[in-house]
Each structure stands twice: as structure tokens, then as C-alpha cells.
Write a protein that holds these residues in place. Structure first.
Motif, mmCIF file in Angstrom:
data_model
loop_
_atom_site.group_PDB
_atom_site.id
_atom_site.type_symbol
_atom_site.label_atom_id
_atom_site.label_comp_id
_atom_site.label_asym_id
_atom_site.label_seq_id
_atom_site.Cartn_x
_atom_site.Cartn_y
_atom_site.Cartn_z
ATOM 1 N N ALA A 146 0.280 5.089 1.518
ATOM 2 C CA ALA A 146 -0.672 5.661 2.477
ATOM 3 C C ALA A 146 -0.365 7.121 2.782
ATOM 4 O O ALA A 146 0.065 7.456 3.880
ATOM 5 C CB ALA A 146 -0.641 4.820 3.755
ATOM 6 N N PRO A 147 -0.563 7.997 1.819
ATOM 7 C CA PRO A 147 -0.221 9.395 2.040
ATOM 8 C C PRO A 147 -1.259 10.130 2.894
ATOM 9 O O PRO A 147 -2.418 9.713 2.963
ATOM 10 C CB PRO A 147 -0.214 9.976 0.623
ATOM 11 N N SER A 148 -0.811 11.210 3.520
ATOM 12 C CA SER A 148 -1.720 12.107 4.230
ATOM 13 C C SER A 148 -1.937 13.318 3.332
ATOM 14 O O SER A 148 -0.956 13.923 2.876
ATOM 15 C CB SER A 148 -1.099 12.558 5.552
ATOM 16 N N GLU A 162 -4.629 8.769 4.584
ATOM 17 C CA GLU A 162 -4.449 8.882 6.032
ATOM 18 C C GLU A 162 -4.797 10.301 6.462
ATOM 19 O O GLU A 162 -3.935 11.182 6.552
ATOM 20 C CB GLU A 162 -3.014 8.483 6.405
ATOM 21 N N LEU A 217 10.772 6.204 8.886
ATOM 22 C CA LEU A 217 9.764 5.583 9.757
ATOM 23 C C LEU A 217 10.254 4.280 10.386
ATOM 24 O O LEU A 217 9.492 3.590 11.061
ATOM 25 C CB LEU A 217 8.462 5.357 8.970
ATOM 26 N N TYR A 222 -1.413 8.208 14.311
ATOM 27 C CA TYR A 222 -0.818 7.528 13.147
ATOM 28 C C TYR A 222 -0.531 6.058 13.497
ATOM 29 O O TYR A 222 -0.903 5.144 12.756
ATOM 30 C CB TYR A 222 0.459 8.264 12.722
ATOM 31 N N ARG A 227 7.881 1.758 2.980
ATOM 32 C CA ARG A 227 7.858 3.177 3.352
ATOM 33 C C ARG A 227 9.275 3.628 3.633
ATOM 34 O O ARG A 227 10.199 2.814 3.711
ATOM 35 C CB ARG A 227 6.932 3.416 4.546
ATOM 36 N N ARG A 249 0.840 -1.205 0.000
ATOM 37 C CA ARG A 249 0.000 0.000 0.000
ATOM 38 C C ARG A 249 0.869 1.247 0.000
ATOM 39 O O ARG A 249 2.030 1.241 0.425
ATOM 40 C CB ARG A 249 -0.980 -0.027 1.166
ATOM 41 N N VAL A 263 -2.508 3.014 11.580
ATOM 42 C CA VAL A 263 -1.749 2.328 10.539
ATOM 43 C C VAL A 263 -1.703 0.814 10.813
ATOM 44 O O VAL A 263 -1.813 -0.008 9.897
ATOM 45 C CB VAL A 263 -0.350 2.983 10.424
#
Ligand code: GLU
Length: 277
Positions: A10-12, A41, A214, A192, A210, A8, A196
Motif C-alpha cells: 500500500a504505497p503512497s 494510499e 509501523l 493514514y 509492512r 497487500r 488503512v
């Protein structure tokens, strides 16, 4: 649920996507032998904007990526996060906390404390509110993970995950370097980290790709997966895309947004070349 590797992006939607996001999305897309999912997100309602969400869809489609519809939006899943939080509270591994950043700094400057340690979420929390039970939860409190209680409950002093190689973290290293992180932020009902973990499991994600920024957060996610009885996916923490000065790209560097590059005439192939793919 799809077979094969499920990944995936998963941008904000808090800004325009830049080259770093393009790289991350393309890595996830190309690693998916099953499905590539897009997840929005958007739990931080103050910072997320519909126009940035629209730009995410547009930019990713322009890059040639495709994903199943409808996309998961975290803002629609607050009851699911609340249920996870209630479950953790019932396990006895959470507590409410009213400390401000100033309170935390002051507590850490007390003579008996060593040098403050910076964890993945800022200063490692000194534990001031740790003995407060969940019954004392008041409006405006955050909810923290009681990391010590969590490890006691697991009865295990090690966390593991698999990246290109296996990684291990001890309980002591977690307590010293990460500590009692926030699971539900003020006015948000989640964080977050909690969202997540819940969503990667709900979507059957088997490989989380990612940025290396992170990497340390992944330990929080692995601990939450263990507590919530969810599978730990595989991870691939990829290199970060930096500007000429070696600085990691941030959303505020608008000149480097994909939109800007596209308007200047760049093609998707140029974007691939710019990030070294
Ligand atoms: N929403 C997070 C971000 O934009 C996603 C991080 C992740 O892939 O877990 O940084």
C-alpha cells in the motif's frame, strides 16, 4: 472474496519507490497464497503526484509482481472514511481539536506535565481539547480519538495482535505512549490510521505485511478495528532496509530509487539480492 492468505502492498505516491519498498512489496507478494493486492494510499493530495503513481505500477511490474485490477485508490473513498468517522463519533470516542504543534509543545512544558513522550504520531497529545463535544467542530479542526473513552467503551484493558508471536498492549501503555491520535487530519477528512483499517477490512486482507517502523501504529489499528467491529488481520512487521551508514531508506534518497538502479543496469534478480531475498 478470495480464499487463502490475502496480502497487500500500500504505497503512497509521494516519491519514487526505493529498495525498501521493493523488499516490502516482494514480501507481501510471496506471502500471498490467495491474492496480492496493490492499494494506492493517496489521501494526502498535496504530496501525491500522478507521475509517482505511474512509476509504482511500472516498477512493480518490472520486478515481476502482478495484482488484480482495478486497484483501490484511497482518494476515491473519502465518503467511506467519513462514514467510519461518523460511526466513531456516534460511539462517543472522538473530539475536535484546534491545537497547533506549538500549542501542544506549550501544554506539555507545563510544570505538572512529565517529560513529553514521543508516540508513533509525534508527541503524545496532552488532552487540551478532550472535553470539547463533536458539536463544537469547526473548519480547520482535526478530529482525535478519545483513547480513554474508547477503552471504557470496549470494557477491555488489553489489545492483542498476532505477528511471528502474540503481542499484547495494556490500556495504560496505550494511553501513556500513544494517546489521542488524529483520525481526521486538517483538510483531509481522514488519516493514514483510519483509512488503512477501513480498507484492509474492505479488501479482506488477512495478513498485513509492512516495515517494523509501523509496529507501534498497529496498536492504533487494532483499537480502531475493535471499535469499528472489524476483524484484526495477522501482521508481519519486517526488517527495514538500510543504507551503508545504517540509516533507513527514505523516498528523498533518489539515488536508491528502483528507477535509478534499473537505469544503471540492475535486473530484478539484482534487486532481490540487494535486499537479501
Ligand atoms: N501508505 C503507507 C506507507 O507508504 C502504507 C503503510 C502500510 O502498509 O500500512 O508507508
Amino acid at each position: 472474496m478470495a480464499g487463502g492468505t490475502v496480502t497487500r502492498f500500500a504505497p503512497s505516491p509521494t516519491g519514487l519507490l526505493h529498495l525498501g519498498h521493493a523488499f516490502s512489496a516482494m514480501i507481501a507478494h510471496q506471502a500471498a497464497s490467495g491474492q496480492f493486492l496493490l492499494r494506492i494510499e493517496d489521501i494526502d493530495r498535496d504530496r501525491c503526484r500522478p507521475e509517482f503513481e505511474a512509476a509504482i505500477f511500472e516498477d512493480l511490474a518490472w520486478l515481476g509482481l502482478d495484482w488484480p485490477q482495478p486497484v483501490m485508490r484511497q482518494s476515491a473513498r473519502l465518503p467511506v472514511y467519513q462514514a467510519a468517522l461518523d460511526y466513531l463519533a456516534d460511539l462517543g470516542v472522538t473530539y475536535p481539536c484546534s491545537c497547533t504543534r506549538g500549542d501542544i509543545k506549550a501544554a506539555l512544558s507545563a510544570p505538572q506535565e512529565g517529560a513529553p513522550i514521543l508516540g508513533p504520531d509525534g508527541l503524545v497529545y496532552p488532552g487540551t481539547c478532550r472535553r470539547r463535544g463533536m458539536k463544537t467542530l469547526r473548519d480547520g479542526d482535526v478530529i482525535r480519538l478519545d483513547a480513554e473513552a474508547a477503552f471504557d467503551l470496549l470494557g477491555d484493558n488489553m489489545l492483542h495482535f498476532q505477528d511471528a508471536k502474540p503481542h499484547v498492549l495494556t490500556r495504560d501503555a496505550f494511553l501513556a505512549g500513544i494517546g489521542d491520535v488524529v483520525l481526521a487530519r486538517r483538510g483531509m477528512g481522514t488519516s493514514y490510521h483510519l483509512s488503512v483499517v477501513v480498507d484492509d477490512a474492505a479488501q479482506g486482507v488477512t495478513l498485513v505485511t509492512r516495515g517494523l517502523d509501523l509496529f507501534d501504529s498497529t496498536w492504533i489499528h487494532v483499537l480502531l478495528q475493535r471499535l469499528l467491529d472489524l476483524p484484526t488481520p495477522k501482521y508481519h512487521h519486517h526488517r527495514l532496509i538500510r543504507d551503508e551508514a545504517g540509516k533507513r531508506l527514505a523516498k528523498r534518497d533518489d539515488a536508491r530509487s528502483l528507477r535509478e538502479l534499473r537505469e544503471q543496469g540492475a535486473s530484478p534478480a539484482d534487486i532481490r539480492a540487494l535486499v537479501g531475498l
